[in-house]
Structure formats: C-alpha cells, structure tokens
Design an enzyme around this catalytic site. Structure first.
Site, PDB file in Angstrom:
ATOM      1  N   LYS A  58      11.938  -3.283  -4.386  1.00  0.00           N
ATOM      2  CA  LYS A  58      10.903  -3.930  -3.580  1.00  0.00           C
ATOM      3  C   LYS A  58      10.898  -5.438  -3.811  1.00  0.00           C
ATOM      4  O   LYS A  58      10.754  -6.232  -2.870  1.00  0.00           O
ATOM      5  CB  LYS A  58       9.538  -3.322  -3.919  1.00  0.00           C
ATOM      6  CG  LYS A  58       9.384  -1.887  -3.427  1.00  0.00           C
ATOM      7  CD  LYS A  58       8.189  -1.180  -4.040  1.00  0.00           C
ATOM      8  CE  LYS A  58       8.131   0.271  -3.576  1.00  0.00           C
ATOM      9  NZ  LYS A  58       7.095   1.057  -4.255  1.00  0.00           N
ATOM     10  N   GLN A 102       2.330   0.687  -8.239  1.00  0.00           N
ATOM     11  CA  GLN A 102       3.379   1.702  -8.235  1.00  0.00           C
ATOM     12  C   GLN A 102       2.863   2.994  -8.869  1.00  0.00           C
ATOM     13  O   GLN A 102       2.345   2.997  -9.986  1.00  0.00           O
ATOM     14  CB  GLN A 102       4.605   1.202  -9.009  1.00  0.00           C
ATOM     15  CG  GLN A 102       5.786   2.153  -8.992  1.00  0.00           C
ATOM     16  CD  GLN A 102       6.369   2.333  -7.597  1.00  0.00           C
ATOM     17  OE1 GLN A 102       6.546   1.379  -6.855  1.00  0.00           O
ATOM     18  NE2 GLN A 102       6.680   3.575  -7.246  1.00  0.00           N
ATOM     19  N   ASP A 125       0.087  -0.065   0.907  1.00  0.00           N
ATOM     20  CA  ASP A 125       0.492   1.340   0.791  1.00  0.00           C
ATOM     21  C   ASP A 125      -0.285   2.222   1.766  1.00  0.00           C
ATOM     22  O   ASP A 125       0.115   3.351   2.039  1.00  0.00           O
ATOM     23  CB  ASP A 125       0.262   1.844  -0.639  1.00  0.00           C
ATOM     24  CG  ASP A 125       1.562   2.038  -1.412  1.00  0.00           C
ATOM     25  OD1 ASP A 125       2.641   2.101  -0.781  1.00  0.00           O
ATOM     26  OD2 ASP A 125       1.501   2.143  -2.647  1.00  0.00           O
TER      27      ASP A 125
END
Length: 299
Positions: A58, A102, A125
């Site tokens: 990422k 994460q 997200d």
C-alpha cells in the site's frame, strides 16, 4: 483445465493498472491546479508477516500515484488508549485524507471501537458504521475496497446490471454484505447465501452474476455455475498440490469453462483492492475539499 474452457478471464491486474494510471494523472492535475496532495495514513500494529507485506504494498502504490503516504508502525503491546490517541491526531490532520488501520489487530484491542474511532469522512476501508449505514440506505458512502473493485469489473464486463439475478456466497461485513448492497444499488435481484443456507448449489445455478467470498478452496464446483454466468471469485487460498504451494480461489476454476467470464486467482480480484483503496482516498480528498466527483471512479 481442458480444451473446452471458453470463459473469458477477467483481467483484474490489467484493470487495476489502468485505474491506478488514471488516478496518477488525476493527482498530478490536482497538484498543478491547487498545490494540494492527497494523503493516506496506514496504521500497523504488531509484526504479523502478511499485514507487513500488505502495508508495504500500500505504501509503495500510494507513492507511485503521487499521493503522500504516512505509515505508522506500532508495537504489539500498543494499548487501546495509545491507538485511539493516534487516530485522534490523524483525524485532525488536514494532510491526511484517508486513514486505514490494518486488520487483524492484536487480540487485546477492540476492533470495532478502533474502526469507529476513524473519522467516517476519512474511512477509506469503508468499515465505519456510518459508511455501512449510508451504503445500506443508498446514500453516498466510502465503500469497502474489495466489493467496489468487484462492481467495477462487473460493470466493465456487463454494462447495465439492472434486472440481473445475482447470488453472493458469503455474508462478511468486509465483502459479502457490502457486495450485496452495491448490487442492489445497481437494481440487481440479490440473494445472499451462507453456511446455513439450504441447497446452495441449486441457488448458485440461478445466478447471472455469481460472487463467491467464503475462504474455502474450490468450494463452488463447475456444475454450480449457470452457463453464461459471470463469476467473481474473491477467495485467495493457499493449498498444497503435488508437493507445491499454490494459490486457488473459492471456485473450481478449471470446471468453470461454461461461464461467460470469470476472475482468475491470482490476478483477478486481488489487484483491485489496493487500486480501490487509492480511489477511495481520492474520493475522500475531493469530498473534503468540496471538489467534483472523481472521474477515475465515476460510473
């Protein structure tokens, strides 16, 4: 795979590369016009090897499109209070347009509390309860990256999805539920199957669009798939075959030749997830700055 395999392979890797290239052009244009640079903050707690790989990927792709990348690596013993304090700082930082924590988190941390501590306007997200609620009620929302990528590929392949019968196998908050809501938003007739659903093979055979996201290697067999269906295989499973480690999906790919199109594993859905994370960061940036919707992800 036999010689009768006629299904088109949906090239998620190529689709993702094109999306990333469009986003890079857009970042460059925004920088030239406004002097501003979209920024993504990723928070990693602990030493989980897979998470470290994902965060590294990422970080690289964020920088490659010209965005700012802020990576915060915290030790496993980080407390809930410490993590919440960091999220408060990132929420207040105008240079940060998107925030991602994460997952999975160490067991002593409250995952739901962490997700909902993120400013929903920066929740790239798409997991915050407000974004989930907005999606469920047909309002503008930041959408989870994997189902967003699946929808993009379906619309590229099929165009207008209205009236099609869709079956989503799996009901997770990350893929199954938001995927079903996105398909309903496109006026599909949607059924969600899960571990307690009866006659799943028969149900799958009714689908014009079949999306499978359960994490069970090759669960869906060829005779579960309607001839001419479009199959999106979200699963990525590592199995041993002939003494070698291989990646396979949730669909028995070699048996799916009678589908119209199918995503392979690897190279199908997977590459779209980070590309859509960057697209969500751009969407968040534009909304925060009251700019027009993102051309790269429109439609």
């Amino acid at each position: 795979m036999n010689n009768l395999f006629q299904a088109e392979r949906i090239d998620g890797k190529g689709f993702a590369a094109n999306l990333v290239a469009r986003l890079a052009d857009e970042v460059s244009t925004i920088k030239a016009k406004t002097g501003l640079t979209p920024g993504l903050a990723v928070v990693l707690i602990g030493e989980d090897p897979a998470s470290r790989v994902y965060v590294g990927a990422k970080h690289r792709q964020t920088q490659e499109v010209g965005m700012q990348s802020f990576v915060h690596k915290l030790p496993t013993e980080t407390t809930q209070v410490e993590l919440m304090a960091l999220l408060d700082q990132l929420n207040a930082d105008d240079a940060v347009n998107g925030i991602l924590v994460q997952l999975p988190l160490p067991a002593h941390l409250d995952t739901n509390a962490v997700i909902n501590a993120i400013d929903p306007a920066k929740d790239v997200d798409g997991f915050h309860i407000l974004n989930a609620g907005r999606l469920a009620t047909g309002q503008d929302a930041l959408v989870p990256c994997t189902p967003l990528g699946c929808l993009m590929m379906l619309k590229e392949r099929l165009g207008n999805l209205a009236g099609l019968k869709a079956v989503v196998v799996g009901k997770s908050n990350i893929v199954g539920k938001p995927m079903a809501q996105l398909l309903m938003g496109e006026n599909c007739t949607v059924t969600v199957a899960h571990s307690k659903t009866q006659n799943v093979p028969e149900l799958c055979r009714t689908a014009d669009i079949l999306v499978v996201a359960v994490g069970r290697p090759e669960l869906v067999k060829g005779d579960w798939i309607k001839p001419g269906a479009v199959v999106i295989d979200v699963g990525i499973n590592r199995v041993m075959r002939d003494g070698q480690s291989r990646l396979v999906g949730d669909v028995a790919f070699a048996e799916a030749g009678h589908a119209a199109a199918i995503t392979p594993v690897p190279g199908g859905v997977g590459p779209m997830t980070i590309a859509c994370l960057l697209a969500n960061t751009m969407t968040a940036f534009r909304r925060q700055r009251n700019l027009q919707p993102t051309p790269a992800v429109a439609g």
